[in-house]
Scaffold this motif. Sequence first.
Motif, PDB file in Angstrom:
ATOM      1  N   MET A 105      20.943  46.910  19.384  1.00 34.79           N
ATOM      2  CA  MET A 105      22.523  46.972  18.902  1.00 34.79           C
ATOM      3  C   MET A 105      22.952  45.623  17.983  1.00 34.79           C
ATOM      4  N   SER A 106      23.396  45.922  16.971  1.00 36.44           N
ATOM      5  CA  SER A 106      23.700  44.815  16.028  1.00 36.44           C
ATOM      6  C   SER A 106      24.998  44.191  16.557  1.00 36.44           C
ATOM      7  N   CYS A 107      25.116  42.570  16.177  1.00 36.71           N
ATOM      8  CA  CYS A 107      26.590  42.180  16.401  1.00 36.71           C
ATOM      9  C   CYS A 107      27.339  42.197  15.235  1.00 36.71           C
ATOM     10  N   PHE A 108      28.425  42.047  15.399  1.00 34.51           N
ATOM     11  CA  PHE A 108      29.567  42.411  14.245  1.00 34.51           C
ATOM     12  C   PHE A 108      29.604  41.015  13.293  1.00 34.51           C
ATOM     13  N   GLN A 109      29.880  41.332  12.107  1.00 33.89           N
ATOM     14  CA  GLN A 109      30.090  40.559  10.987  1.00 33.89           C
ATOM     15  C   GLN A 109      31.321  40.017  10.988  1.00 33.89           C
ATOM     16  N   LEU A 110      32.234  38.865  11.089  1.00 32.81           N
ATOM     17  CA  LEU A 110      33.428  38.629  10.841  1.00 32.81           C
ATOM     18  C   LEU A 110      33.580  37.938   9.527  1.00 32.81           C
ATOM     19  N   GLY A 111      34.899  38.166   9.119  1.00 30.63           N
ATOM     20  CA  GLY A 111      35.211  37.611   7.681  1.00 30.63           C
ATOM     21  C   GLY A 111      36.277  36.826   7.867  1.00 30.63           C
ATOM     22  N   ASP A 112      37.301  36.842   6.798  1.00 29.65           N
ATOM     23  CA  ASP A 112      38.699  36.105   6.935  1.00 29.65           C
ATOM     24  C   ASP A 112      39.638  36.923   7.678  1.00 29.65           C
ATOM     25  N   GLU A 113      39.789  38.222   7.784  1.00 26.42           N
ATOM     26  CA  GLU A 113      40.538  38.967   8.683  1.00 26.42           C
ATOM     27  C   GLU A 113      40.554  38.634   9.963  1.00 26.42           C
ATOM     28  N   LEU A 114      41.586  38.229  10.865  1.00 23.10           N
ATOM     29  CA  LEU A 114      41.720  37.699  12.197  1.00 23.10           C
ATOM     30  C   LEU A 114      41.607  39.029  13.201  1.00 23.10           C
ATOM     31  N   TRP A 115      40.460  39.051  13.464  1.00 26.32           N
ATOM     32  CA  TRP A 115      40.073  40.003  14.571  1.00 26.32           C
ATOM     33  C   TRP A 115      38.712  39.888  15.164  1.00 26.32           C
ATOM     34  N   PHE A 116      38.605  40.733  16.323  1.00 29.65           N
ATOM     35  CA  PHE A 116      37.310  40.857  16.851  1.00 29.65           C
ATOM     36  C   PHE A 116      37.127  42.218  17.375  1.00 29.65           C
ATOM     37  N   PRO A 117      35.842  42.702  17.632  1.00 29.79           N
ATOM     38  CA  PRO A 117      35.436  43.809  17.981  1.00 29.79           C
ATOM     39  C   PRO A 117      35.864  44.094  19.362  1.00 29.79           C
ATOM     40  N   PRO A 118      35.530  45.092  19.961  1.00 27.19           N
ATOM     41  CA  PRO A 118      36.036  45.327  21.450  1.00 27.19           C
ATOM     42  C   PRO A 118      34.810  44.556  22.354  1.00 27.19           C
ATOM     43  N   VAL A 119      35.042  43.710  23.581  1.00 23.60           N
ATOM     44  CA  VAL A 119      34.062  43.018  24.153  1.00 23.60           C
ATOM     45  C   VAL A 119      32.805  44.038  24.803  1.00 23.60           C
ATOM     46  N   ASP A 120      33.275  45.141  24.853  1.00 25.73           N
ATOM     47  CA  ASP A 120      32.038  46.101  25.454  1.00 25.73           C
ATOM     48  C   ASP A 120      31.156  46.447  24.448  1.00 25.73           C
ATOM     49  N   ALA A 121      31.257  45.993  23.226  1.00 21.89           N
ATOM     50  CA  ALA A 121      30.459  46.154  22.228  1.00 21.89           C
ATOM     51  C   ALA A 121      29.206  44.922  21.909  1.00 21.89           C
ATOM     52  N   ALA A 122      29.512  44.076  22.946  1.00 21.37           N
ATOM     53  CA  ALA A 122      28.549  42.843  23.064  1.00 21.37           C
ATOM     54  C   ALA A 122      27.010  43.247  23.311  1.00 21.37           C
ATOM     55  N   GLU A 123      26.157  42.919  22.644  1.00 21.67           N
ATOM     56  CA  GLU A 123      24.714  42.925  23.281  1.00 21.67           C
ATOM     57  C   GLU A 123      24.537  42.525  24.642  1.00 21.67           C
ATOM     58  N   ASP A 124      23.517  42.929  25.169  1.00 16.20           N
ATOM     59  CA  ASP A 124      23.036  42.542  26.508  1.00 16.20           C
ATOM     60  C   ASP A 124      23.165  41.006  26.835  1.00 16.20           C
ATOM     61  N   CYS A 125      22.694  40.261  25.763  1.00 18.43           N
ATOM     62  CA  CYS A 125      22.860  38.842  25.915  1.00 18.43           C
ATOM     63  C   CYS A 125      24.282  38.176  25.917  1.00 18.43           C
ATOM     64  N   GLY A 126      25.335  39.048  25.694  1.00 11.95           N
ATOM     65  CA  GLY A 126      26.528  38.649  25.400  1.00 11.95           C
ATOM     66  C   GLY A 126      27.160  38.546  23.993  1.00 11.95           C
ATOM     67  N   LEU A 127      26.255  38.375  23.010  1.00  9.62           N
ATOM     68  CA  LEU A 127      26.346  37.874  21.742  1.00  9.62           C
ATOM     69  C   LEU A 127      27.302  39.243  21.063  1.00  9.62           C
ATOM     70  N   LEU A 128      28.437  38.825  20.571  1.00  7.80           N
ATOM     71  CA  LEU A 128      29.376  39.909  20.192  1.00  7.80           C
ATOM     72  C   LEU A 128      29.605  39.843  18.804  1.00  7.80           C
ATOM     73  N   ALA A 129      29.614  38.660  18.029  1.00  3.66           N
ATOM     74  CA  ALA A 129      30.058  38.637  16.508  1.00  3.66           C
ATOM     75  C   ALA A 129      29.433  37.265  15.952  1.00  3.66           C
ATOM     76  N   VAL A 130      29.385  37.439  14.676  1.00  2.21           N
ATOM     77  CA  VAL A 130      28.897  36.179  13.942  1.00  2.21           C
ATOM     78  C   VAL A 130      29.978  35.928  12.711  1.00  2.21           C
ATOM     79  N   GLY A 131      30.135  34.778  12.332  1.00  2.37           N
ATOM     80  CA  GLY A 131      30.858  34.264  11.185  1.00  2.37           C
ATOM     81  C   GLY A 131      32.316  33.967  11.593  1.00  2.37           C
ATOM     82  N   GLY A 132      33.221  34.289  10.704  1.00  3.82           N
ATOM     83  CA  GLY A 132      34.632  33.811  10.846  1.00  3.82           C
ATOM     84  C   GLY A 132      34.927  32.447  10.642  1.00  3.82           C
ATOM     85  N   ASP A 133      35.742  31.631  11.525  1.00  3.26           N
ATOM     86  CA  ASP A 133      35.953  30.333  11.557  1.00  3.26           C
ATOM     87  C   ASP A 133      36.665  29.785  12.711  1.00  3.26           C
TER      88      ASP A 133
END
Length: 227
Positions: free
Chosen positions: A1-29
């Motif tokens: 499963m690939s983690c989600f890419q964040l941009g300027d928009e203020l949001w996060f994907p559902p936490v249940d979408a995290a990889e087995d290691c716990g990584l959920l998203a990359v990027g943002g600020d």
Amino acid sequence: MSCFQLGDELWFPPVDAAEDCGLLAVGGDLSPERLLLAYSLGIFPWYNPGEAILWWSPDPRCVLFPENLHISRSLKRFIRNTSYRVSFDENFPGVIYWCRRLRAGLDGRGTWITLEMKKAYTRLHELGFAHSVECWDDDQLIGGLYGVCIGRCFFGESMFSRSKNASKVVLIHLMAYLQQKGFELLDCQQTTDHLLSMGAQEVSRQEFQQYLQRANVPPYGPFVSQF
């Protein structure tokens, strides 16, 4: 499963979408708005210098309930006989400085507390959402911890010790304070033998989300610290 890419928009994907290691998203600020949103959803940033910002929601999650804190007899004896002084929010910059310095190593890169992170959490402190506990020996800062507070949940970030039992002393004082204030839990994020020895336990991601609700941590705000 690939983690989600964040941009300027203020949001996060559902936490249940995290990889087995716990990584959920990359990027943002690391803006205050994004950090508070992340914590309210059970997400926190953790990354190495030179990397993009990584956002995590581990399963299981290590937590410490104030009423379950375990203090060994030897530690109780040490506390009775020590001259250490403990304070709250007296020197937040000093605490985050030492948390960073003692982990950085000779090249200054061996820590997740990047200069960007240091600036971001200092800003949260100025806004009343990040807090520190300090341990002093005379006028020397010998131990401390800092974290983020939303509702009745304290999200621990890092701690340090420059003298015997100093980090344990600040943790004990913090837990006593949280229990007095009716806090639900301290989020320890990652499991360590040290935390387990003091009464911490692991809960599932789903259970952690339920505890956040009980601790009056509203997803998406409005955010209030009850520290």
